[in-house]
Design a protein around this motif. Structure first.
Motif, PDB file in Angstrom:
ATOM      1  N   GLU A  80     -13.640 -12.875  19.973  1.00 37.56           N
ATOM      2  CA  GLU A  80     -12.469 -12.089  19.570  1.00 37.56           C
ATOM      3  C   GLU A  80     -12.039 -11.147  20.681  1.00 37.56           C
ATOM      4  O   GLU A  80     -10.834 -11.019  20.974  1.00 37.56           O
ATOM      5  N   SER A  81     -13.005 -10.486  21.311  1.00 38.22           N
ATOM      6  CA  SER A  81     -12.688  -9.542  22.390  1.00 38.22           C
ATOM      7  C   SER A  81     -12.009 -10.244  23.552  1.00 38.22           C
ATOM      8  O   SER A  81     -11.050  -9.719  24.137  1.00 38.22           O
ATOM      9  N   LEU A  83     -10.201 -12.998  23.381  1.00 37.85           N
ATOM     10  CA  LEU A  83      -8.868 -13.421  22.945  1.00 37.85           C
ATOM     11  C   LEU A  83      -7.882 -12.255  22.943  1.00 37.85           C
ATOM     12  O   LEU A  83      -6.677 -12.457  23.140  1.00 37.85           O
ATOM     13  N   ARG A  84      -8.373 -11.064  22.718  1.00 36.91           N
ATOM     14  CA  ARG A  84      -7.495  -9.892  22.637  1.00 36.91           C
ATOM     15  C   ARG A  84      -7.450  -9.075  23.928  1.00 36.91           C
ATOM     16  O   ARG A  84      -6.730  -8.071  24.001  1.00 36.91           O
ATOM     17  N   ASP A  85      -8.174  -9.472  24.945  1.00 35.55           N
ATOM     18  CA  ASP A  85      -8.303  -8.684  26.174  1.00 35.55           C
ATOM     19  C   ASP A  85      -6.996  -8.724  26.971  1.00 35.55           C
ATOM     20  O   ASP A  85      -6.629  -9.772  27.513  1.00 35.55           O
ATOM     21  N   PRO A  86      -6.289  -7.590  27.099  1.00 30.51           N
ATOM     22  CA  PRO A  86      -5.017  -7.599  27.838  1.00 30.51           C
ATOM     23  C   PRO A  86      -5.199  -7.719  29.344  1.00 30.51           C
ATOM     24  O   PRO A  86      -4.239  -8.009  30.070  1.00 30.51           O
ATOM     25  N   ALA A  90      -3.895 -14.604  29.084  1.00 29.22           N
ATOM     26  CA  ALA A  90      -3.700 -14.842  27.661  1.00 29.22           C
ATOM     27  C   ALA A  90      -4.053 -16.282  27.317  1.00 29.22           C
ATOM     28  O   ALA A  90      -3.783 -17.207  28.091  1.00 29.22           O
ATOM     29  N   ALA A 131      -7.252 -13.612  15.872  1.00 32.80           N
ATOM     30  CA  ALA A 131      -7.243 -12.923  17.165  1.00 32.80           C
ATOM     31  C   ALA A 131      -6.300 -13.599  18.150  1.00 32.80           C
ATOM     32  O   ALA A 131      -5.578 -12.933  18.899  1.00 32.80           O
ATOM     33  N   GLU A 134      -2.317 -13.377  17.036  1.00 33.39           N
ATOM     34  CA  GLU A 134      -1.632 -12.093  17.237  1.00 33.39           C
ATOM     35  C   GLU A 134      -0.851 -12.103  18.550  1.00 33.39           C
ATOM     36  O   GLU A 134       0.343 -11.777  18.593  1.00 33.39           O
ATOM     37  N   GLY A 135      -1.517 -12.481  19.627  1.00 34.82           N
ATOM     38  CA  GLY A 135      -0.847 -12.526  20.927  1.00 34.82           C
ATOM     39  C   GLY A 135       0.158 -13.653  21.025  1.00 34.82           C
ATOM     40  O   GLY A 135       1.228 -13.495  21.633  1.00 34.82           O
ATOM     41  N   GLU A 138       3.414 -12.597  19.483  1.00 30.95           N
ATOM     42  CA  GLU A 138       4.145 -11.665  20.356  1.00 30.95           C
ATOM     43  C   GLU A 138       4.851 -12.413  21.479  1.00 30.95           C
ATOM     44  O   GLU A 138       5.979 -12.068  21.860  1.00 30.95           O
TER      45      GLU A 138
END
Length: 269
Positions: A80-81, A83-86, A90, A131, A134-135, A138
Motif C-alpha cells: 500500500e505504501s 502504491l501511494r508513494d508520491p 505512479a 490504494a 486512488e491515484g 486522480e
C-alpha cells in the motif's frame, strides 16, 4: 514510461504478466503501449532478485523489488505504501495475482491456513486495489487486473468462495468507478501449469493434457479482454463452457461433481 505492479510475480501467471508487460505487450492486448517498468512483489527475496535481474537484462526495463507476505498486515501495508508513494513512479497497472490453495475439503485444512487465504485473496486485493485506484482516478487512467479462477463459479470450499468474492468485488468496483478512466478485470482461468498445485500438496498428474492452459496464453487473453472493456475474463472455450454449465446445473449436483474433481485436481487461480 508505464509502471506495472505485480504480486506473486516470480512464477506462473504473475511471471507471465511480468514478461509480457516488460516486453512491450502493453495493457491493451494488442502489443501496443511500449515496455513497462515493473514493481515485483513476492515473499521469496532471492527469487525476486533473480527474476528482476533477468527481466532487466532481457528487456532493458526498470525493475523494483518488494519482498512482502500479503497474507500479513505488514506485507499489505508495505505494498500500500509503495502504491501511494508520491516520490516514486505512479503505478498505472496493478495485477493482484498472489494466491494459494489448501488441500482437501472444508475442515481438513487448519483454520489458520483458511484465514491466511482470506487475507491474501480478499483483504489484500481490496486494500491494494483501493490504494492503486486512488491515484488512477486522480490521473484519469489506469488498469486493475484481479486474478480469480473458474472455481469462483463453483461451490468448492473457502478457495472458491474467496475467488467468487474477487469476481464480485471487481465487478462492483468497475461499476462504481465507471467513467473514471480505470479499467477493471477479473481473470478467471482454469488449470494452468504453475507451481500452485505442488505448493498446495495437490496431485494434478491425473488431469488430462487437454485441460491445461499455458500461462502466457492466459495473459494474452486477459489483456485482450481488458482492451475490449470486459470486466470478467474466462480464457479458453473449454472453460467458458464449464462456467456456463455451472450457472445452469443445480448447485447441489455441480457441488458434488466439483468437490470430487477437486480432491484430485484443485484448480489454479
Amino acid at each position: 514510461m508505464t509502471t506495472s505492479l505485480i504480486t506473486g510475480a516470480t512464477a506462473g501467471i504473475g511471471a507471465a504478466f511480468a514478461r509480457r508487460l516488460a516486453a512491450g505487450g502493453g495493457s491493451d492486448g494488442k502489443g501496443r503501449g511500449g515496455r513497462h517498468d515493473l514493481v515485483l512483489v513476492a515473499r521469496d527475496g532471492v527469487r525476486l532478485g533473480d527474476t528482476a535481474a533477468e527481466l532487466r537484462e532481457r528487456y532493458g526495463v526498470g525493475v523494483e523489488v518488494l519482498q512482502a507476505d500479503l497474507a500479513t498486515d505488514d506485507g499489505i501495508c508495505a505494498v500500500e505504501s509503495r502504491l501511494r508513494d508520491p516520490g516514486r513512479p505512479a503505478v498505472d497497472v496493478l495485477v493482484n495475482n498472489a494466491g494459494f490453495g489448501n488441500r482437501g475439503r472444508f475442515l481438513d485444512a487448519p483454520m489458520s491456513d483458511e484465514l491466511r487465504m482470506l487475507t491474501l485473496h480478499c483483504e489484500a486485493v481490496l486494500r491494494l486495489t483501493a490504494a492503486a485506484a486512488e491515484g488512477m482516478r486522480e490521473r484519469g487512467r489506469g488498469s486493475v487486473i484481479n486474478v480469480a479462477s473458474v472455481a469462483a463459479f463453483m461451490p468448492r470450499g473457502t478457495y472458491a468462495a474467496s475467488k467468487a468474492w474477487v469476481v464480485r468485488f471487481t465487478e462492483g468496483a468497475a461499476l462504481d468507478l465507471r467513467g473514471s478512466g480505470i479499467r477493471f478485470l477479473a481473470l478467471c482461468p482454469g488449470f494452468v501449469r504453475t507451481e500452485f498445485h505442488q505448493r498446495a500438496g495437490m496431485d494434478a498428474d491425473r488431469l488430462p493434457d487437454w485441460a491445461w492452459l499455458d500461462a502466457d496464453k492466459v495473459v494474452s487473453a486477459a489483456l485482450r479482454d481488458l482492451a475490449r472493456g470486459r470486466v470478467v475474463s474466462v480464457p479458453d472455450a473449454r472453460y467458458k463452457t464449464a462456467v456456463a454449465l455451472a450457472r445452469h446445473v443445480p448447485s447441489r449436483l455441480f457441488g458434488a461433481l466439483s468437490t470430487g474433481a477437486g480432491r484430485k485436481y484443485d484448480p489454479k487461480p
